[in-house]
Design an enzyme around this catalytic site. Sequence first.
Site, PDB file in Angstrom:
ATOM      1  N   GLU A 144       2.449   1.851   1.045  1.00  0.00           N
ATOM      2  CA  GLU A 144       3.045   2.179  -0.250  1.00  0.00           C
ATOM      3  C   GLU A 144       4.206   3.166  -0.058  1.00  0.00           C
ATOM      4  O   GLU A 144       4.104   4.118   0.710  1.00  0.00           O
ATOM      5  CB  GLU A 144       1.958   2.828  -1.125  1.00  0.00           C
ATOM      6  CG  GLU A 144       2.413   3.233  -2.521  1.00  0.00           C
ATOM      7  CD  GLU A 144       1.300   3.881  -3.342  1.00  0.00           C
ATOM      8  OE1 GLU A 144       0.244   4.215  -2.753  1.00  0.00           O
ATOM      9  OE2 GLU A 144       1.488   4.036  -4.557  1.00  0.00           O
ATOM     10  N   LYS A 160       3.048  -1.803  -9.288  1.00  0.00           N
ATOM     11  CA  LYS A 160       1.740  -1.152  -9.402  1.00  0.00           C
ATOM     12  C   LYS A 160       1.373  -0.974 -10.874  1.00  0.00           C
ATOM     13  O   LYS A 160       2.215  -0.590 -11.689  1.00  0.00           O
ATOM     14  CB  LYS A 160       1.810   0.209  -8.704  1.00  0.00           C
ATOM     15  CG  LYS A 160       0.495   0.943  -8.525  1.00  0.00           C
ATOM     16  CD  LYS A 160       0.728   2.228  -7.701  1.00  0.00           C
ATOM     17  CE  LYS A 160      -0.542   2.986  -7.399  1.00  0.00           C
ATOM     18  NZ  LYS A 160      -0.248   4.185  -6.557  1.00  0.00           N
ATOM     19  N   CYS A 213      -2.312   0.272  -3.596  1.00  0.00           N
ATOM     20  CA  CYS A 213      -3.235   1.423  -3.615  1.00  0.00           C
ATOM     21  C   CYS A 213      -4.203   1.405  -4.792  1.00  0.00           C
ATOM     22  O   CYS A 213      -5.104   0.576  -4.834  1.00  0.00           O
ATOM     23  CB  CYS A 213      -2.411   2.721  -3.574  1.00  0.00           C
ATOM     24  SG  CYS A 213      -3.344   4.141  -2.941  1.00  0.00           S
TER      25      CYS A 213
END
Lengths: 552, 552
Positions: free
Chosen positions: A47, A118, A154
């Site tokens: 990330e 995300k 994540c």
Amino acid sequence: MLKNYRMKIALAQLNYIIGDFDYNTAKIIETIQSAKKQGADLVVFAELSVCGYSPRDFLEFSEFIDLCEVSAQKIAAACSGIACIIGLPTKNPKVKGKDLYNSAYFIEDTKVKAIVNKALLPNYDVFDEYRYFEPAVNFSCVEFMGHRIALTICEDMWNINDNPMYVISPMDELVIENPDLMINIAASPFSYNHDEERVQILGDNCRKYRLPLFYVNQVGAQTEIIFDGGSLVFDQDGSLLDELPYFSESLKIYSFEYGKIIGHKPIVHDTQNNIQQIHDALILGIKDYFAKSGFSKAILGLSGGIDSALVCALAAEALGPENVMAVLMPSEYSSDHSIQDALDLVNNLGCKHEIIPIKEAAAAFGNMMNPVFKDLPFNVAEENIQARSRAVILMAMSNKFGYILLNTSNKSECAVGYGTLYGDMAGAIAVLGDVYKTQVYKLSHYINREKEIIPENSIVKPPSAELRPGQKDSDSLPEYDILDGVLYEYIEHKKSSAELIAMGFDVALVKRILRMVNIAEFKRNQAPPILRVSPKAFGIGRRMPIVGKYLG
Amino acid sequence: MLKNYRMKIALAQLNYIIGDFDYNTAKIIETIQSAKKQGADLVVFAELSVCGYSPRDFLEFSEFIDLCEVSAQKIAAACSGIACIIGLPTKNPKVKGKDLYNSAYFIEDTKVKAIVNKALLPNYDVFDEYRYFEPAVNFSCVEFMGHRIALTICEDMWNINDNPMYVISPMDELVIENPDLMINIAASPFSYNHDEERVQILGDNCRKYRLPLFYVNQVGAQTEIIFDGGSLVFDQDGSLLDELPYFSESLKIYSFEYGKIIGHKPIVHDTQNNIQQIHDALILGIKDYFAKSGFSKAILGLSGGIDSALVCALAAEALGPENVMAVLMPSEYSSDHSIQDALDLVNNLGCKHEIIPIKEAAAAFGNMMNPVFKDLPFNVAEENIQARSRAVILMAMSNKFGYILLNTSNKSECAVGYGTLYGDMAGAIAVLGDVYKTQVYKLSHYINREKEIIPENSIVKPPSAELRPGQKDSDSLPEYDILDGVLYEYIEHKKSSAELIAMGFDVALVKRILRMVNIAEFKRNQAPPILRVSPKAFGIGRRMPIVGKYLG
């Protein structure tokens, strides 16, 4: 169906420098070239790998975002005949919502083939992702070499087991498209219990969605936040197949065919004891603070006590003893054995040292303050003059020779304000600021696991600041095992005084400790950044009003 | 239709103490009783009035939330025959989402009649509301005395004019229910241009929804954040009808009938000049830091220069000259006129002073460092020994007598790191840390608007740290008018070096300044909290990596 095409996936667990685009881009491109030579089809980076995690308010400079895109295009140009996944902030093209997304680029044969954003943006503890990013609301898989990849970033895999914090779960959306495998790119910071949690949560994802998973974490320290690596590979049963090393860079290639990872049998997560992990994290934290700041030489005050001895040993290991300058600054209240203990440590480590007694400075300040202090009794003012005179000496050495000052305060002291602001609270980075005193002892024993490095006498003698005759920490503080017990429940678990008392802690003790913690907020606000090793460290992850009356 | 019932609305603009439930609750109840005596039907308090704004991570203690509810019930019990609106965090009863809402209780005749939750949660600059709160998604009006009230909380009225940051607009939902008036409760911090923005945005809401508005802000400083009050009343054309005073508490009652506010004609917003506003904000910031911390006496080092002179004058005004101790600490490099200028100021203000020369401490450190420094030339190490010796003296006075140290660094110095960590950067609160040097001059002239308080000589002489012979700030820094121009564009407007150069600033100058700003990040990280008066102050509103390579 082309799912029987064998795909070789390289996991690249690297240490980035925040905002150093030349460095990060070159490192990513070199890794792609190395993986390509080893036959990889796809290289997976972490990330925000393009810019490092976390760039914080650098993200508010539009040029910074442009430079991320420029880097991504350079990386894409280097991806001839290979694919990669990189992480970077990207501009939100919508009219509404925040300016940016936290994105992953799927690059194939020099072209950005897919962009994944995300959705679950951590905004607790040290995280501020809602400050910058708009959450994604659309999800789709990426096709590559006949495989369908559910690519997430994540936290997007952390809404499993009905984590109440989040309303949606990206994998619930992606699984509708029948993916063949999951890839998650992460920047998941170390704390001493976080590796077990990661293995559990990520394995739960595999079990829930019946899919294998490749998980790539960052490694390396970014000021206070330490990424521990430990990238993971799971099969579709949620069995752990492999884990990359902790606290170091790594590149490793896996084969994927017929929906399975080939050539790996289930392993057991290498659960190390917390003390060893904390040790390794602190070493990396010190090393990266210096390397990424462009410095090599550390200085610290060595009192003969256990905290500074431990920091000295850690610094010698991280930077090399030749790069560590220990300064002994005895006062009239220092005991003989303190000087000897400090000298023994210096000898054991082989680091440099100087002895600069503070008597003359203390006397000068005594004279200078005499017309004002007159015959008022010796108190904390004179104690602090000593601690601050030592800081003047250490900072003068720093200014003259380019040493960087290491702070040696432990978490118990930071918590209750048992330290002198602009004195022993000085330093560029606090090595033990997230390590309770009771853990300091354990770490010291760990340092001594093969031979005595930290003198036994520094470990066994009663802790003392040695700022007045016969002073002991226990004059001012509860015994550390009791103190740390209360602090742990109050700081890590946010128990109120009522809850602490219900747990069996003494009423007066709880009130006293909580009051000490809260009135020390103004001191901690000016403390150095603290290497974070617990789930709740002082610093950016714990944000308290300075002027405020609630004591818990 | 009962809309012709006359309703008397009291706006209560109060100064709260964060987490001091006894204090805040008593103050709210007294205000309700006072308003009731004056015939009010409804008393409106500000956002999070029960606990103060912002409680930050106090919100993570479940007991803290319970205590908010206990306070609300006490307030409700005091509302016999009257209604009120209070702000407090409440538990989110949903299974999913964050634990809390940022809520308003509408209390009528001792009962909580309605709960309104905030939808637009600021998470930029100094704000962290997404850290704690779940955004509201359901909206409905509150009925009271035959009137339908669209009640919103602060930011919920700021998605007007298509603010791109937010996706929804609560008033768009509420207006469907045909309300008769709007009430907005806020905690909107001061910056020198924020009052005009508030009048504009809130007036735009009235014009868009064709509704009158009562707007209640907090007043008072909470460490670095200063609430300026200035609560507002608008008619349905968006004309401003009244504004409560800035920087002081106020309670005022308005009559509302037939959909209109009675007895007020449009007024023009009292646009004060920025310097006067900043002055008033700093006075309140100092006053509340001391009052809310339980201290009364300030100390500062007085150099004869303009920054410390200005802080001394502000402190004398905020705390009374009898509570201000100015310490003159001349060195061998101090000029005679500096001492005289400082003494003139002390005489003009009537504050206390001491003269403590630092020669003896500087000589002592010189001797002590001699075996290490040998014959290396005088440099920043020796300069900083002087600055740090002064901090030792000031902190010794603080420790001995209970004075609180005021920091005197200005924003230009903070920006470029022109200050000594643990030296002149010490202090409990930085009074001028958000005031550029060029504004320091303007503020000093404002202080002298009626008579000379700050000696003219302190204002006109070239700025100098006086740490070596003949030193001037301009030896190390660009001229302040040029420096401040670059800093303003870089810090407030986040311009990159390329953009600054395109604006006409010199290439080498821009690179040099941006580099200075960025390498000083580690110093600012340990600076005292800074009274915030601009839209972008150093401190909690500007979060930069300490180890990071991007320079802008």
